[in-house]
Design a protein around this motif. Structure first.
Motif, PDB file in Angstrom:
ATOM      1  N   GLN A  77      -3.710  13.789   0.333  1.00 36.61           N
ATOM      2  CA  GLN A  77      -5.018  14.440   0.258  1.00 36.61           C
ATOM      3  C   GLN A  77      -4.888  15.956   0.363  1.00 36.61           C
TER       4      GLN A  77
ATOM      5  N   ILE B 196      -4.472   0.617  -4.969  1.00 35.34           N
ATOM      6  CA  ILE B 196      -4.829   1.052  -3.613  1.00 35.34           C
ATOM      7  C   ILE B 196      -6.196   0.500  -3.218  1.00 35.34           C
ATOM      8  N   ILE B 197      -7.164   0.579  -4.130  1.00 38.32           N
ATOM      9  CA  ILE B 197      -8.513   0.053  -3.842  1.00 38.32           C
ATOM     10  C   ILE B 197      -8.469  -1.458  -3.665  1.00 38.32           C
TER      11      ILE B 197
ATOM     12  N   LEU C 243      -1.163   9.187   3.289  1.00 35.38           N
ATOM     13  CA  LEU C 243      -2.448   9.449   2.650  1.00 35.38           C
ATOM     14  C   LEU C 243      -2.947  10.851   2.992  1.00 35.38           C
TER      15      LEU C 243
ATOM     16  N   SER D 259      -6.949  -2.276  -0.309  1.00 33.41           N
ATOM     17  CA  SER D 259      -7.839  -1.989   0.821  1.00 33.41           C
ATOM     18  C   SER D 259      -8.913  -3.076   0.948  1.00 33.41           C
TER      19      SER D 259
ATOM     20  N   TYR E 111       0.902   4.159  -2.862  1.00 31.81           N
ATOM     21  CA  TYR E 111       0.731   5.596  -2.628  1.00 31.81           C
ATOM     22  C   TYR E 111       1.821   6.373  -3.355  1.00 31.81           C
TER      23      TYR E 111
ATOM     24  N   GLU F 226       0.826  -1.199   0.000  1.00 32.96           N
ATOM     25  CA  GLU F 226       0.000   0.000   0.000  1.00 32.96           C
ATOM     26  C   GLU F 226       0.868   1.260   0.000  1.00 32.96           C
TER      27      GLU F 226
ATOM     28  N   ASN G 172      -3.421  17.219  -2.938  1.00 37.13           N
ATOM     29  CA  ASN G 172      -4.411  17.192  -4.011  1.00 37.13           C
ATOM     30  C   ASN G 172      -5.465  18.288  -3.838  1.00 37.13           C
TER      31      ASN G 172
ATOM     32  N   LEU H 118       0.861   6.490  -6.869  1.00 34.98           N
ATOM     33  CA  LEU H 118      -0.458   7.116  -7.045  1.00 34.98           C
ATOM     34  C   LEU H 118      -1.371   6.260  -7.933  1.00 34.98           C
ATOM     35  N   ASP H 119      -1.320   4.944  -7.730  1.00 34.27           N
ATOM     36  CA  ASP H 119      -2.120   4.010  -8.517  1.00 34.27           C
ATOM     37  C   ASP H 119      -3.385   3.653  -7.744  1.00 34.27           C
ATOM     38  N   SER H 120      -4.493   4.307  -8.107  1.00 34.02           N
ATOM     39  CA  SER H 120      -5.736   4.144  -7.346  1.00 34.02           C
ATOM     40  C   SER H 120      -6.310   2.737  -7.452  1.00 34.02           C
ATOM     41  N   GLU H 121      -6.141   2.071  -8.584  1.00 33.39           N
ATOM     42  CA  GLU H 121      -6.666   0.705  -8.725  1.00 33.39           C
ATOM     43  C   GLU H 121      -5.990  -0.240  -7.746  1.00 33.39           C
TER      44      GLU H 121
END
Length: 159
Positions: free
Chosen positions: A121, A37-38, A117, A41, A29, A25, A124, A32-35
């Motif tokens: 945030q 990360i999801i 994180l 999780s 971060y 994880e 961003n 910055l790979d959201s797929e």
């Protein structure tokens, strides 16, 4: 003998997997790979759900064997009972120590990831405000007492 050794063995395996996922994880971060990360999780949630089930099972076994109080079972009561047992319980003591060390390690990694994180945030949010032409310094109060940003005439979208 109380059948809790398999519960501690599985708990140790879960904590090792969780530690590995927390490392992945942190790397996700950085990318910055959201797929990823999801996906991570979801995997973490699955492991945590299984860990909760194992803890409930362990407590129920300890209650069944009158190791802890039925009305208010505590970890401290179990540890006190375990300390009074002979060397036949050394395996459980070692497993429990391993689990506690792994749990501490997971908490540290999780807190580190939470700080990363939070920083991402904030960054961003700041970048989004810049794109909209807002500045955190230029805010006014609304009739309800909250604040809202003042739009700038020089937004990047208008440039």
């Amino acid at each position: 003998m109380i059948p809790i050794t398999p519960i501690f063995i599985r708990s140790k395996e879960i904590l090792k997997e969780l530690s590995s996922l927390l490392d992945e994880e942190r790397l996700a971060y950085g990318k910055l790979d959201s797929e990823i990360i999801i996906n991570l999780s979801e995997q973490k949630q699955t492991l945590l759900d299984e860990m909760n089930q194992l803890n409930e099972k362990r407590i129920n076994v300890l209650i069944k064997f009158d190791v802890v109080d039925r009305k208010k079972p505590t970890e401290e009561a179990f540890k006190n009972w375990l300390n009074t047992q002979d060397s036949s319980m050394d395996n459980i003591r070692l497993l429990m120590q391993d689990c506690e060390a792994l749990l501490k390690q997971c908490k540290i990694k999780n807190n580190t990831n939470a700080r990363i994180l939070n920083t991402l945030q904030k960054r961003n949010k700041h970048l989004f405000e810049l794109l909209q032409g807002h500045s955190s310094k230029n805010k006014v109060y609304t009739a309800r007492g909250s604040t809202r940003p003042i739009s700038s005439k020089h937004t990047l979208g208008r440039a």
